[in-house]
Write a protein that holds these residues in place. Structure first.
Motif, PDB file in Angstrom:
ATOM      1  N   VAL A  65       1.799   9.259  -6.326  1.00  0.00           N
ATOM      2  CA  VAL A  65       2.412  10.586  -6.258  1.00  0.00           C
ATOM      3  C   VAL A  65       3.399  10.774  -7.411  1.00  0.00           C
ATOM      4  CG1 VAL A  65       3.846  12.137  -4.875  1.00  0.00           C
ATOM      5  CG2 VAL A  65       2.114  10.714  -3.759  1.00  0.00           C
ATOM      6  N   MET A  66       4.220   9.752  -7.681  1.00  0.00           N
ATOM      7  CA  MET A  66       5.199   9.859  -8.755  1.00  0.00           C
ATOM      8  C   MET A  66       4.504  10.122 -10.095  1.00  0.00           C
ATOM      9  SD  MET A  66       8.058   9.568  -7.115  1.00  0.00           S
ATOM     10  CE  MET A  66       7.177  10.328  -5.724  1.00  0.00           C
ATOM     11  N   ARG A  67       3.395   9.448 -10.346  1.00  0.00           N
ATOM     12  CA  ARG A  67       2.650   9.669 -11.596  1.00  0.00           C
ATOM     13  C   ARG A  67       2.075  11.082 -11.649  1.00  0.00           C
ATOM     14  NH1 ARG A  67       1.090   4.310 -10.354  1.00  0.00           N
ATOM     15  NH2 ARG A  67      -0.864   5.060  -9.420  1.00  0.00           N
ATOM     16  N   GLU A  68       1.569  11.539 -10.516  1.00  0.00           N
ATOM     17  CA  GLU A  68       0.985  12.884 -10.453  1.00  0.00           C
ATOM     18  C   GLU A  68       2.007  13.956 -10.821  1.00  0.00           C
ATOM     19  OE1 GLU A  68      -2.207  14.373  -9.077  1.00  0.00           O
ATOM     20  OE2 GLU A  68      -2.846  12.471  -9.980  1.00  0.00           O
ATOM     21  N   ASP A 108       0.831  -1.208   0.000  1.00  0.00           N
ATOM     22  CA  ASP A 108       0.000   0.000   0.000  1.00  0.00           C
ATOM     23  C   ASP A 108       0.861   1.252   0.000  1.00  0.00           C
ATOM     24  OD1 ASP A 108      -2.538  -1.075  -0.179  1.00  0.00           O
ATOM     25  OD2 ASP A 108      -2.771  -1.287   1.986  1.00  0.00           O
ATOM     26  N   MET A 109       1.986   1.221   0.707  1.00  0.00           N
ATOM     27  CA  MET A 109       2.888   2.374   0.680  1.00  0.00           C
ATOM     28  C   MET A 109       3.499   2.547  -0.709  1.00  0.00           C
ATOM     29  SD  MET A 109       4.745   2.593   4.407  1.00  0.00           S
ATOM     30  CE  MET A 109       5.278   0.879   4.547  1.00  0.00           C
ATOM     31  N   LYS A 110       3.885   1.443  -1.333  1.00  0.00           N
ATOM     32  CA  LYS A 110       4.437   1.530  -2.690  1.00  0.00           C
ATOM     33  C   LYS A 110       3.402   2.096  -3.656  1.00  0.00           C
ATOM     34  CE  LYS A 110       4.134  -1.617  -5.673  1.00  0.00           C
ATOM     35  NZ  LYS A 110       4.167  -2.877  -6.461  1.00  0.00           N
ATOM     36  N   ASP A 111       2.181   1.602  -3.596  1.00  0.00           N
ATOM     37  CA  ASP A 111       1.143   2.086  -4.502  1.00  0.00           C
ATOM     38  C   ASP A 111       0.860   3.566  -4.286  1.00  0.00           C
ATOM     39  OD1 ASP A 111       0.979  -0.470  -5.481  1.00  0.00           O
ATOM     40  OD2 ASP A 111      -0.910  -0.972  -4.464  1.00  0.00           O
ATOM     41  N   SER A 112       0.902   4.013  -3.040  1.00  0.00           N
ATOM     42  CA  SER A 112       0.644   5.417  -2.739  1.00  0.00           C
ATOM     43  C   SER A 112       1.791   6.300  -3.228  1.00  0.00           C
ATOM     44  CB  SER A 112       0.428   5.604  -1.234  1.00  0.00           C
ATOM     45  OG  SER A 112      -0.734   4.912  -0.811  1.00  0.00           O
ATOM     46  N   SER A 143      -2.671  12.629   1.779  1.00  0.00           N
ATOM     47  CA  SER A 143      -4.099  12.544   1.479  1.00  0.00           C
ATOM     48  C   SER A 143      -4.454  11.211   0.825  1.00  0.00           C
ATOM     49  CB  SER A 143      -4.507  13.705   0.565  1.00  0.00           C
ATOM     50  OG  SER A 143      -5.856  13.584   0.179  1.00  0.00           O
ATOM     51  N   TYR A 144      -3.654  10.804  -0.150  1.00  0.00           N
ATOM     52  CA  TYR A 144      -3.957   9.565  -0.871  1.00  0.00           C
ATOM     53  C   TYR A 144      -3.776   8.343   0.030  1.00  0.00           C
ATOM     54  CZ  TYR A 144      -4.020   6.088  -4.594  1.00  0.00           C
ATOM     55  OH  TYR A 144      -4.334   5.015  -5.387  1.00  0.00           O
ATOM     56  N   TYR A 145      -2.679   8.316   0.779  1.00  0.00           N
ATOM     57  CA  TYR A 145      -2.417   7.148   1.613  1.00  0.00           C
ATOM     58  C   TYR A 145      -3.458   7.001   2.702  1.00  0.00           C
ATOM     59  CZ  TYR A 145      -0.090   3.708   4.522  1.00  0.00           C
ATOM     60  OH  TYR A 145       0.184   2.580   5.262  1.00  0.00           O
ATOM     61  N   ASN A 146      -3.901   8.102   3.299  1.00  0.00           N
ATOM     62  CA  ASN A 146      -4.921   8.008   4.341  1.00  0.00           C
ATOM     63  C   ASN A 146      -6.193   7.339   3.823  1.00  0.00           C
ATOM     64  OD1 ASN A 146      -3.280   9.177   6.247  1.00  0.00           O
ATOM     65  ND2 ASN A 146      -4.259  11.190   6.167  1.00  0.00           N
ATOM     66  N   ASP A 147      -6.458   7.486   2.521  1.00  0.00           N
ATOM     67  CA  ASP A 147      -7.654   6.881   1.931  1.00  0.00           C
ATOM     68  C   ASP A 147      -7.394   5.505   1.330  1.00  0.00           C
ATOM     69  OD1 ASP A 147      -9.199   9.096   2.574  1.00  0.00           O
ATOM     70  OD2 ASP A 147      -8.823  10.097   0.656  1.00  0.00           O
ATOM     71  N   HIS A 148      -6.137   5.102   1.250  1.00  0.00           N
ATOM     72  CA  HIS A 148      -5.803   3.837   0.581  1.00  0.00           C
ATOM     73  C   HIS A 148      -4.799   3.007   1.385  1.00  0.00           C
ATOM     74  CE1 HIS A 148      -7.193   6.556  -2.627  1.00  0.00           C
ATOM     75  NE2 HIS A 148      -7.617   5.472  -3.236  1.00  0.00           N
ATOM     76  N   THR A 183       8.828  -2.408  -5.226  1.00  0.00           N
ATOM     77  CA  THR A 183       8.610  -2.733  -3.814  1.00  0.00           C
ATOM     78  C   THR A 183       9.922  -2.747  -3.053  1.00  0.00           C
ATOM     79  OG1 THR A 183       6.654  -4.064  -4.351  1.00  0.00           O
ATOM     80  CG2 THR A 183       7.699  -4.478  -2.221  1.00  0.00           C
ATOM     81  N   GLU A 184      10.962  -3.302  -3.645  1.00  0.00           N
ATOM     82  CA  GLU A 184      12.251  -3.381  -2.954  1.00  0.00           C
ATOM     83  C   GLU A 184      12.858  -2.000  -2.739  1.00  0.00           C
ATOM     84  OE1 GLU A 184      13.538  -6.025  -1.403  1.00  0.00           O
ATOM     85  OE2 GLU A 184      11.563  -6.790  -1.940  1.00  0.00           O
ATOM     86  N   GLU A 185      12.650  -1.105  -3.667  1.00  0.00           N
ATOM     87  CA  GLU A 185      13.131   0.266  -3.470  1.00  0.00           C
ATOM     88  C   GLU A 185      12.395   0.928  -2.311  1.00  0.00           C
ATOM     89  OE1 GLU A 185      14.631   1.877  -7.795  1.00  0.00           O
ATOM     90  OE2 GLU A 185      12.474   1.620  -7.499  1.00  0.00           O
ATOM     91  N   ILE A 186      11.081   0.788  -2.284  1.00  0.00           N
ATOM     92  CA  ILE A 186      10.297   1.385  -1.203  1.00  0.00           C
ATOM     93  C   ILE A 186      10.700   0.784   0.145  1.00  0.00           C
ATOM     94  CG2 ILE A 186       7.972   1.696  -0.259  1.00  0.00           C
ATOM     95  CD1 ILE A 186       8.590   3.415  -2.705  1.00  0.00           C
ATOM     96  N   ARG A 187      11.026  -0.490   0.151  1.00  0.00           N
ATOM     97  CA  ARG A 187      11.467  -1.148   1.388  1.00  0.00           C
ATOM     98  C   ARG A 187      12.661  -0.413   2.001  1.00  0.00           C
ATOM     99  NH1 ARG A 187      10.704  -6.363   3.015  1.00  0.00           N
ATOM    100  NH2 ARG A 187       9.952  -6.939   0.940  1.00  0.00           N
ATOM    101  N   THR A 188      13.549   0.074   1.172  1.00  0.00           N
ATOM    102  CA  THR A 188      14.738   0.767   1.690  1.00  0.00           C
ATOM    103  C   THR A 188      14.452   2.219   2.047  1.00  0.00           C
ATOM    104  OG1 THR A 188      15.540   1.514  -0.483  1.00  0.00           O
ATOM    105  CG2 THR A 188      16.187  -0.698   0.233  1.00  0.00           C
ATOM    106  N   PHE A 189      13.326   2.759   1.568  1.00  0.00           N
ATOM    107  CA  PHE A 189      12.999   4.161   1.815  1.00  0.00           C
ATOM    108  C   PHE A 189      12.256   4.383   3.126  1.00  0.00           C
ATOM    109  CE2 PHE A 189      12.591   5.084  -3.057  1.00  0.00           C
ATOM    110  CZ  PHE A 189      13.963   4.936  -3.194  1.00  0.00           C
TER     111      PHE A 189
END
Length: 226
Positions: free
Chosen positions: A33-36, A25-29, A81-86, A44-50
């Motif tokens: 943002v990156m797309r926006e 869910d953190m990766k998707d959120s 905002s996005y993560y709180n909803d997803h 996923t592995e990159e987000i794991r390190t972040f």
């Protein structure tokens, strides 16, 4: 008759990577943002390190290095905002965690969540996934410094009415190890979370849990029988 002698009266838990498998869910959120903003997406592995140092550092690590501070702030706002909803789409408790919490409650341990996730999401997820099992949660806010500053640990111990010396911290990262050290309390490091065993040992992990039931064994070990 068996007598259980407890060294600890309270267990303080990290949330992401410790109680909840929340990485997808953190990766998707983050990637929303990156797309926006037209930035490259992350695996996923990159987000794991972040993750591990709060959502501001998560976004700062996710955007390109030369991103200006104003854009970082805007990206952070979108993420929050996005993560709180997803935040509860793919997230789930790790295997054995609900049973562990129920067993700890039955044994009379007080429990609280101490997380660097934003406070709104922490409270919502605590209520949704754990309810009365863990009645208290602290998340990142402007009022209290984030981990590894020990302030949230002290605040949790105070709200629970238990001296910090009778608390133990359970987490999965180097931030959690340092938090416990800074607070002057013991730490159990989980191996099912976001960091590798060798890395955690190098960061000072001493008591390791390979499965949820290992935590119950550490905090509720039988010391005496009669």
């Amino acid at each position: 008759m068996e007598i259980m002698v407890k060294k600890y009266d309270a267990i303080l838990f990290d949330l992401d990577g410790t109680l909840l498998d929340s990485l997808e869910d953190m990766k998707d959120s983050v990637n929303h943002v990156m797309r926006e903003f037209g930035f490259p997406e992350h695996t996923t592995e990159e987000i794991r390190t972040f993750v591990g140092n709060g959502i501001r550092r998560l976004i700062e690590r996710s955007v390109p290095e030369d991103t200006d501070p104003r854009t970082c702030e805007a990206a952070l706002k979108v993420y929050r905002s996005y993560y709180n909803d997803h935040c509860m789409i793919k997230t789930k408790p790790y295997d054995g965690v609900p049973e562990l919490l129920a067993a700890l409650k039955k044994e009379g341990f007080a429990m609280a969540i101490v997380s660097n996730k934003n406070e709104e999401a922490v409270e919502e997820m605590r209520e949704h996934y754990f309810g009365d099992l863990v009645p208290l949660a602290f998340g990142q806010s402007d009022a209290v410094p984030k981990k590894p500053d020990p302030s949230m640990v002290y605040a949790a111990a105070d709200r629970l009415g238990i001296p910090k010396e009778r608390c133990i911290y359970v987490g999965d990262s180097e931030v959690d190890i340092e938090t416990a050290k800074n607070a002057g309390i013991d730490c159990i490091t989980c191996l099912w979370g976001f960091r590798e065993k060798e890395f955690l040992l190098a960061e000072g992990a001493r008591v390791l849990a390979e499965a949820a039931e290992d935590i119950l064994r550490v905090v509720g070990e039988e010391k005496e029988r009669e």
